[in-house]
Write a protein that holds these residues in place. Structure first.
Motif, short mmCIF file in Angstrom:
data_model
loop_
_atom_site.label_atom_id
_atom_site.label_comp_id
_atom_site.label_asym_id
_atom_site.label_seq_id
_atom_site.Cartn_x
_atom_site.Cartn_y
_atom_site.Cartn_z
N HIS A 108 0.83 -1.21 0.00
CA HIS A 108 0.00 0.00 0.00
C HIS A 108 0.87 1.26 0.00
N VAL B 148 -6.65 1.74 7.81
CA VAL B 148 -7.97 1.33 7.34
C VAL B 148 -7.86 0.65 5.98
N GLU B 149 -7.09 1.22 5.08
CA GLU B 149 -6.96 0.64 3.74
C GLU B 149 -6.27 -0.73 3.80
N GLY C 161 -6.24 -2.76 6.38
CA GLY C 161 -7.21 -3.66 6.99
C GLY C 161 -8.28 -4.10 6.02
N ARG C 162 -8.74 -3.19 5.18
CA ARG C 162 -9.75 -3.54 4.17
C ARG C 162 -9.20 -4.56 3.19
N ARG C 163 -7.95 -4.40 2.80
CA ARG C 163 -7.34 -5.33 1.85
C ARG C 163 -7.11 -6.70 2.48
N GLN D 46 -9.20 -8.23 4.53
CA GLN D 46 -10.44 -8.94 4.84
C GLN D 46 -10.39 -10.31 4.20
#
Length: 153
Positions: free
Chosen positions: A16, A73-74, A76-78, A80
């Protein structure tokens, strides 16, 4: 990048950070200089080889003109899970059968002794053992007579 089917946080974080840097058209050396770290260290972070401290991550986020929260956040979203992840503890599964009192649990395959049983009331909660049972602690290698340093004359 994935190891054994599940991505590590440092790999997703590094990917990221690299994407952010490329989107902004910035060079690795320029971002590292603004963050106050060496370009080699930033490169290792981006490749997922190093896990930066929160202070280092804040410095890199500042150099990329974003916040640590947005990065977390980004990432963590990736991360999932796309598929269910095997749980290591023996807590009951979450679902309709687990929420209705008195509903029998399906029997696990194998002998009756390997079925899940709740702990008696009043038993303190235990953390799951994460170390495989077949692994023995490593012993330091014994030095043979040949591997010992010889005294100088």
């Amino acid at each position: 990048m994935e190891i054994r089917g599940e991505a590590l946080f440092r790999h997703e974080l590094g990917g990221h950070l690299r994407r952010l840097r490329h989107e902004r058209g910035q060079r690795l050396a320029d971002v590292a200089e603004r963050a106050g770290i060496s370009p080699q260290y930033l490169s290792e972070i981006e490749r997922g080889l190093k896990d930066p401290s929160s202070e280092m991550l804040a410095a890199i986020a500042g150099a990329l003109e974003t916040g640590v929260g947005a990065i977390a956040v980004e990432v963590g979203r990736r991360m999932q899970p796309v598929r269910p992840v095997l749980r290591l503890d023996l807590t009951p599964a979450i679902g309709p059968a687990a929420t209705v009192p008195g509903t029998p649990r399906p029997a696990s395959p194998g002998p009756a002794s390997s079925r899940w049983r709740p702990d008696p009331p009043g038993t303190p909660a235990r953390a799951p053992c994460l170390r495989p049972c077949a692994v023995r602690p490593r012993r330091s290698p014994r030095r043979s007579a040949r591997s010992r340093p010889r005294p100088r004359r």
